[in-house]
Design an enzyme around this catalytic site. Structure first.
Site, short mmCIF file in Angstrom:
data_model
loop_
_atom_site.label_atom_id
_atom_site.label_comp_id
_atom_site.label_asym_id
_atom_site.label_seq_id
_atom_site.Cartn_x
_atom_site.Cartn_y
_atom_site.Cartn_z
N HIS A 17 2.82 3.23 2.02
CA HIS A 17 4.22 3.34 2.45
C HIS A 17 5.12 2.59 1.49
O HIS A 17 6.23 3.06 1.17
CB HIS A 17 4.38 2.80 3.87
N CYS A 18 4.67 1.45 1.00
CA CYS A 18 5.45 0.66 0.06
C CYS A 18 5.69 1.40 -1.26
O CYS A 18 6.65 1.11 -1.97
CB CYS A 18 4.75 -0.66 -0.25
N LEU A 19 4.79 2.34 -1.59
CA LEU A 19 4.81 3.03 -2.89
C LEU A 19 5.54 4.36 -2.85
O LEU A 19 5.57 5.08 -3.86
CB LEU A 19 3.38 3.25 -3.38
N SER A 39 0.83 -1.20 0.00
CA SER A 39 0.00 0.00 0.00
C SER A 39 0.87 1.26 0.00
O SER A 39 1.95 1.26 -0.57
CB SER A 39 -0.98 -0.03 1.18
#
Length: 352
Positions: free
Chosen positions: A337-339, A335
């Site tokens: 934070h990963c992006l 989601s």
């Protein structure tokens, strides 16, 4: 542009450490979603959610957006017209720049550099050769002397509080598909020398069916030097229940270098079990992103969406806490934070 090897003076020896996410940003780096197969046929919906995320971040700070081809750039420009976005055309495999991108460091004089770690798509699960080159592109664009490391490390696998404490998981860092042979003590030394983490705290594991092998940023996050938010499951039949409960109990006993315990805040997981093309999906509210004056929190159309926002708002009184839909994005396994990858504010280091 200088490249520093592991034999050179380390970032710590030169006074560089990884700042906490809530420190002021110069910009956010992101990578535009491009491959429908990687998103299991959901690319159109993913791009809609992703564009809203970019637009929201760009209201508060500049966004540097990597796009892999003409179609991606045209699509992004069409959706993001008028937003504070700079485009970079480079080959890409995927969108998870938190893990494939650089980790920025800053010294006491406010000078910014970065560490370029190896990226192998969470132990060779997907293609990674193009994404492994992202830190070099970022360094070249910024003209930054930087450190090249031979070890695999993903940004989502570590959390820092800005006061010398780091959090991670054994299920991720100790896999034999990343850095075979590295022990907990080895990682403690490595992260001290490269990112300034003086005390590395370990949890056992993360969410069920998380292809990152349990990244810390999907379950447990620092929100200030003394406060940790951690995910909890409420259904005792949920396989996540026991793992999250063990994490919670261990966090309550952990201390900082001065022997002081942290403030621990429980954050519910989404109540509804979500299934994707490869089994259970790992939706979580802990994958929020902290920026200049804002926090963006992923929502899933779940009964716990508003509860999660109610938990987080009092923890960020100086920021606007914004819930955005991530139901399409979670099909890819991650989601917000990963992006995203933050570039700290400061003077770009010229080397010495």
């Amino acid at each position: 542009m200088q490249h520093f090897s592991p034999e050179s003076p380390t970032p710590r020896e030169r006074g560089f450490v990884m700042p906490p996410e809530w420190a002021e940003h110069a910009a956010t780096w992101m990578s535009w979603p491009a491959d429908d197969d990687l998103w299991f046929g959901h690319l159109a919906g993913v791009r809609g959610d992703y564009a809203e995320l970019v637009r929201t971040i760009a209201r508060f700070e500049p966004v540097h957006l990597l796009v892999r081809d003409e179609e991606s750039e045209a699509d992004a420009r069409g959706r993001l017209m008028g937003a504070d976005v700079t485009y970079h055309r480079i080959p890409l495999d995927d969108s998870w720049i938190r893990d494939s991108g650089p980790i920025f460091v800053r010294d006491g004089r406010g000078r910014v550099s970065l560490v370029n770690w190896r990226f192998n798509a969470w132990g060779g699960k997907f293609e990674w050769e193009n994404d492994d080159r992202i830190p070099e592109h970022v360094a070249a664009h910024l003209g930054l002397p930087h450190w090249d490391r031979p070890e695999v490390l993903e940004g989502g696998g570590i959390e820092v509080n800005g006061a010398g404490v780091g959090l991670t998981t054994r299920s991720c860092l100790l896999t034999d598909t990343r850095n075979p042979g590295l022990t907990e003590a080895d990682y403690a030394a490595l992260l001290r020398d490269t990112l300034g983490i003086e005390r590395l705290l370990w949890l056992d594991g993360g969410l069920e069916n998380d292809h990152t092998d349990g990244h810390i940023d999907t379950i447990t996050r620092f929100v200030d030097e003394r406060t940790i938010v951690t995910s909890v499951a409420e259904d005792e039949t949920d396989p996540n229940f026991a793992v999250m409960a063990k994490n919670l109990a261990e966090l309550r006993e952990m201390t900082d270098p001065n022997g002081e315990r942290f403030r621990i805040v429980e954050l519910p997981l989404p109540a509804t079990r979500l299934e994707g093309a490869e089994g259970r999906l790992p939706p979580t509210y802990a994958n929020f992103y902290i920026g200049n004056g804002f926090v963006v929190v992923p929502l899933y159309g779940d009964p716990n969406d508003e509860r999660a926002l109610e938990v987080l708002r009092p923890l960020f009184l100086d920021r606007e806490v914004i819930g955005l839909q991530s139901r399409a994005i979670i099909e890819g396994g991650g989601s917000f934070h990963c992006l995203t990858q933050q570039q700290p504010a400061g003077t770009l280091w010229q080397g010495e």
